[in-house]
Design an enzyme around this catalytic site. Sequence first.
Site, mmCIF file in Angstrom:
data_model
loop_
_atom_site.group_PDB
_atom_site.id
_atom_site.type_symbol
_atom_site.label_atom_id
_atom_site.label_comp_id
_atom_site.label_asym_id
_atom_site.label_seq_id
_atom_site.Cartn_x
_atom_site.Cartn_y
_atom_site.Cartn_z
ATOM 1 N N GLY A 235 0.819 -1.217 0.000
ATOM 2 C CA GLY A 235 0.000 0.000 0.000
ATOM 3 C C GLY A 235 0.845 1.257 0.000
ATOM 4 N N HIS B 170 -12.393 -27.324 -24.391
ATOM 5 C CA HIS B 170 -12.324 -28.722 -24.008
ATOM 6 C C HIS B 170 -10.998 -29.331 -24.424
ATOM 7 C CE1 HIS B 170 -13.971 -32.599 -22.956
ATOM 8 N NE2 HIS B 170 -13.571 -33.088 -24.112
ATOM 9 N N TYR C 96 -6.027 -19.019 6.646
ATOM 10 C CA TYR C 96 -5.212 -19.008 5.432
ATOM 11 C C TYR C 96 -3.820 -19.604 5.681
ATOM 12 C CZ TYR C 96 -8.126 -15.577 2.854
ATOM 13 O OH TYR C 96 -9.115 -14.927 2.173
ATOM 14 N N LYS D 98 5.789 -17.297 -0.158
ATOM 15 C CA LYS D 98 4.877 -18.420 0.158
ATOM 16 C C LYS D 98 4.474 -19.156 -1.118
ATOM 17 C CE LYS D 98 0.926 -18.087 -0.440
ATOM 18 N NZ LYS D 98 -0.015 -17.292 0.297
ATOM 19 N N LYS D 99 4.105 -18.378 -2.154
ATOM 20 C CA LYS D 99 3.679 -19.011 -3.409
ATOM 21 C C LYS D 99 4.839 -19.811 -4.019
ATOM 22 C CE LYS D 99 0.644 -19.676 -6.777
ATOM 23 N NZ LYS D 99 0.103 -18.742 -7.740
ATOM 24 N N CYS E 129 4.020 -8.804 1.940
ATOM 25 C CA CYS E 129 3.695 -9.593 0.747
ATOM 26 C C CYS E 129 4.951 -10.046 0.015
ATOM 27 C CB CYS E 129 2.806 -8.781 -0.192
ATOM 28 S SG CYS E 129 2.498 -9.625 -1.740
ATOM 29 N N ALA F 224 -2.410 -21.155 8.205
ATOM 30 C CA ALA F 224 -2.331 -22.515 8.760
ATOM 31 C C ALA F 224 -2.509 -23.546 7.648
ATOM 32 C CB ALA F 224 -3.393 -22.701 9.847
ATOM 33 N N GLY G 286 -6.655 -22.148 11.975
ATOM 34 C CA GLY G 286 -7.330 -22.906 10.917
ATOM 35 C C GLY G 286 -7.645 -22.031 9.725
ATOM 36 N N ALA H 37 10.019 5.478 11.827
ATOM 37 C CA ALA H 37 9.516 6.860 11.904
ATOM 38 C C ALA H 37 8.387 6.926 12.914
ATOM 39 C CB ALA H 37 9.009 7.292 10.527
ATOM 40 N N ALA I 61 -8.135 -16.307 -2.630
ATOM 41 C CA ALA I 61 -7.709 -17.705 -2.777
ATOM 42 C C ALA I 61 -6.888 -18.125 -1.578
ATOM 43 C CB ALA I 61 -6.881 -17.869 -4.045
ATOM 44 N N GLU J 52 -2.242 -23.123 4.353
ATOM 45 C CA GLU J 52 -1.218 -23.042 3.307
ATOM 46 C C GLU J 52 0.073 -23.719 3.763
ATOM 47 O OE1 GLU J 52 -1.085 -18.867 2.264
ATOM 48 O OE2 GLU J 52 -2.808 -19.061 0.927
ATOM 49 N N CYS K 88 2.885 -13.380 0.705
ATOM 50 C CA CYS K 88 2.341 -13.968 -0.532
ATOM 51 C C CYS K 88 3.396 -14.505 -1.500
ATOM 52 C CB CYS K 88 1.534 -12.919 -1.311
ATOM 53 S SG CYS K 88 0.769 -11.642 -0.342
ATOM 54 N N GLU L 296 -13.800 -25.500 -18.026
ATOM 55 C CA GLU L 296 -15.034 -25.629 -18.807
ATOM 56 C C GLU L 296 -16.223 -25.980 -17.908
ATOM 57 O OE1 GLU L 296 -15.386 -29.035 -21.569
ATOM 58 O OE2 GLU L 296 -13.610 -29.858 -20.612
HETATM 59 P P1 NDP Z 1 -6.942 -16.049 9.516
HETATM 60 O O1 NDP Z 1 -7.809 -14.957 9.996
HETATM 61 O O2 NDP Z 1 -7.119 -16.586 8.156
HETATM 62 O O3 NDP Z 1 -7.095 -17.284 10.504
HETATM 63 C C1 NDP Z 1 -6.818 -17.142 11.866
HETATM 64 C C2 NDP Z 1 -7.046 -18.470 12.535
HETATM 65 O O4 NDP Z 1 -6.558 -18.376 13.860
HETATM 66 C C3 NDP Z 1 -8.517 -18.841 12.626
HETATM 67 O O5 NDP Z 1 -8.635 -20.231 12.507
HETATM 68 C C4 NDP Z 1 -8.880 -18.379 14.033
HETATM 69 O O6 NDP Z 1 -9.910 -19.138 14.602
HETATM 70 C C5 NDP Z 1 -7.593 -18.660 14.777
HETATM 71 N N1 NDP Z 1 -7.416 -17.798 15.942
HETATM 72 C C6 NDP Z 1 -7.528 -16.464 16.003
HETATM 73 N N2 NDP Z 1 -7.263 -16.022 17.240
HETATM 74 C C7 NDP Z 1 -6.994 -17.112 17.972
HETATM 75 C C8 NDP Z 1 -6.684 -17.304 19.333
HETATM 76 N N3 NDP Z 1 -6.583 -16.293 20.183
HETATM 77 N N4 NDP Z 1 -6.471 -18.565 19.760
HETATM 78 C C9 NDP Z 1 -6.568 -19.615 18.908
HETATM 79 N N5 NDP Z 1 -6.872 -19.493 17.608
HETATM 80 C C10 NDP Z 1 -7.081 -18.246 17.151
HETATM 81 O O7 NDP Z 1 -5.463 -15.540 9.795
HETATM 82 P P2 NDP Z 1 -4.034 -15.984 9.232
HETATM 83 O O8 NDP Z 1 -3.081 -15.720 10.334
HETATM 84 O O9 NDP Z 1 -4.085 -17.330 8.636
HETATM 85 O O10 NDP Z 1 -3.798 -14.922 8.077
HETATM 86 C C11 NDP Z 1 -3.940 -13.536 8.347
HETATM 87 C C12 NDP Z 1 -4.571 -12.816 7.214
HETATM 88 O O11 NDP Z 1 -3.620 -12.645 6.188
HETATM 89 C C13 NDP Z 1 -5.740 -13.544 6.573
HETATM 90 O O12 NDP Z 1 -6.947 -13.271 7.212
HETATM 91 C C14 NDP Z 1 -5.703 -13.029 5.161
HETATM 92 O O13 NDP Z 1 -6.448 -11.848 5.094
HETATM 93 C C15 NDP Z 1 -4.232 -12.753 4.932
HETATM 94 N N6 NDP Z 1 -3.622 -13.858 4.165
HETATM 95 C C16 NDP Z 1 -4.050 -14.055 2.889
HETATM 96 C C17 NDP Z 1 -3.512 -15.067 2.139
HETATM 97 C C18 NDP Z 1 -4.002 -15.279 0.747
HETATM 98 O O14 NDP Z 1 -4.598 -14.367 0.185
HETATM 99 N N7 NDP Z 1 -3.804 -16.458 0.137
HETATM 100 C C19 NDP Z 1 -2.481 -15.962 2.651
HETATM 101 C C20 NDP Z 1 -2.122 -15.676 4.021
HETATM 102 C C21 NDP Z 1 -2.684 -14.649 4.728
HETATM 103 P P3 NDP Z 1 -11.449 -18.726 14.423
HETATM 104 O O15 NDP Z 1 -11.869 -19.180 13.076
HETATM 105 O O16 NDP Z 1 -12.109 -19.459 15.535
HETATM 106 O O17 NDP Z 1 -11.508 -17.236 14.599
#
Ligand code: NDP
Length: 448
Positions: free
Chosen positions: A16, A437, A178, A51-52, A43, A180, A176, A115, A342, A182, A48, A442
Site C-alpha cells: 500500500g 475442451h 489461510y 509463500k507461493k 507480501c 495454517a 485454521g 519513523a 484464494a 497453506e 504472498c 469448462e
Molecule cells: P486467519 O484470519 O485466516 O485465521 C486465523 C485463525 O486463527 C482462525 O482459525 C482463528 O480461529 C484462529 N485464531 C484467532 N485467534 C486465535 C486465538 N486467540 N487462539 C486460537 N486461535 C485463534 O489468519 P491468518 O493468520 O491465517 O492470516 C492472516 C490474514 O492474512 C488472513 O486473514 C488473510 O487476510 C491474509 N492472508 C491471505 C492469504 C491469501 O490471500 N492467500 C495468505 C495468508 C494470509 P477462528 O476461526 O475461531 O476465529
Amino acid sequence: MADYDFDLFTIGAGSGGVRASRIAAGHGAKVAVAEEYRVGGTCVIRGCVPKKMLVYGAHFAEDLEDATRFGWTVEGKSFDWVKLRDVVQGDVDRLEGLYGETLSNHDVTVFNERAEITGDHEITLASGKVVTAKYILVATGARPHRLDFPGAEHAITSNEAFHLDEVPKKIVIAGGGYIANEFAGIFNEFGSKVCLVNRGDQLLRGYDEALRDRLLQISLMKGIEFKFNTTFESIEKQDDGKLLVKLTGEDPQLVDQVMFATGRVPNIDGLGLETVGVETGENGAIQVDAYSKTNVDYIYAVGDVTDRVQLTPVAIREGHAFADTVFGDNPRTVDHSCIPSAVFSHPPIAAVGMTEGEARNKLGNIKVYQSDFRPMKNVLAGRNERSLFKMICDAATDRIVGIHMIAPEAAEMMQAAAIAVKAGLTKADFDATTAIHPTMAEELVLMK
Ligand code: NDP
C-alpha cells in the site's frame, strides 16, 4: 501557508505504501517513505510471494510421484530445503531491489529507519532527524498474532518459517485460517508430519462450507492431522531442542516446531498516533473513512493497519485511490465488495461473492449449481482427489452472486470468473459461452 519538507510522508514501504508514494510522486508531490525493515513489506518479503514459491516447490512432491503414471522414471529424487529456501530468498532480494528502484525512479526519498509522528505534521526518524509533511500516510501493515501461554515464546510464526535451517520432521500449526492451511500443505509435501490445532471446529471461516469440508477431507487423505476444539496449555523446550506440546484434552506430543497462524494484528505500536489523537479500533486498527482518511485531517491510513480486508491487492488499491484523491485531483474510493480471494492450500481454494449460506440468508431464494469431478490429470495419475465448483445464483434474476472452487489452479481460473461475477453476469451468460475442451475451467460453463 506553512512550508513543509514533504508533501507526503509515508510510514511503511509495503504494498500500500509503495503504491501510494509512487502515484503521489507521479502526480507531482514531493514524497518520502520510511521503512524500518525491508522495502516491499509483508507480501514481497515474508508473505504472498515467497509463500507461493514454496507452494510451487512443495507441489513437485506430488508431481514427481505422479510422473511414473505418465511414463517417466525419476531416479534418485530428493529434496533440498536449503536450496529452495535460498533460491526463494534470492528472488525476494531481487524484488526488494525492484521496489526500491520504483521509488527512486519516482524521486521518492527513502529513509531506511523507523519513523514516529511526534507532533502536528511532524515526523521524527530513528536517527533523530525531524521532518515535516503536509500529509502523512500510515501503511505499516500487520504482524502475526502470537498466542500467550507458558512456553509460547518457543513457537515461530510465518515470519520465521521462510528461514528455517531444516524442514521440521514434526510440526504443530496453530490456527485454521489461510496461513495454517497453506503452510500445512507446504510442510506436508516436504515430508513433515503436520498437526493443525484449531480452537473451533471450522477451518477457513468465511469460505463456503462444502469447499472447506472438501479441503479437510483431502488434507486428511494426504496425512495432515487435525485437532479441533482444543487450546494450548504449554510448550516445554527439551534439552535436545525438541518441543513438548500440551493441548487441552490431548496426549502431549514431541515436535520440532510449533507455528502460530492465528491472525494478524495492525502495527501501530510506537507510531505516535496518540500524540496527534488518531483513533484506533478495538484491535488497534486505524479507523478511516471511505477515502482512507483518519479523524485527523492530514493523516491517512491504508492496508492491513486499517484491518478492512487484509489482502495485498486491496492495500494497493487503497494506496492508489488515496494518492489520486489527495494529489491527483480525482477523489475516489475503493469498492470493497465482491473481492475474489484464494487460499493456496493443496489443492487451492478460490472464491468470489457470497457463500451458499450467506446468499440464502441475504436473498432467500437462490439456485445452487455444482460440479463435483475428478480432474483428468488426477484420474490418469490414480490420485483420488476430487474438485468441486459451486455457483450461487439469485433465483429471481439469474444473476451469479458467488463462485467457489477447490481444484488445481483454482485461483487462476477464479481471477477470470470473478470479472463476470463483478460485472453482474447471469447463469445464462455462462451457459451461452462455449466450453474450452478439455479443461477444468469448462465446468464453469457446463454446471448443472
Ligand atoms: P486467519 O484470519 O485466516 O485465521 C486465523 C485463525 O486463527 C482462525 O482459525 C482463528 O480461529 C484462529 N485464531 C484467532 N485467534 C486465535 C486465538 N486467540 N487462539 C486460537 N486461535 C485463534 O489468519 P491468518 O493468520 O491465517 O492470516 C492472516 C490474514 O492474512 C488472513 O486473514 C488473510 O487476510 C491474509 N492472508 C491471505 C492469504 C491469501 O490471500 N492467500 C495468505 C495468508 C494470509 P477462528 O476461526 O475461531 O476465529
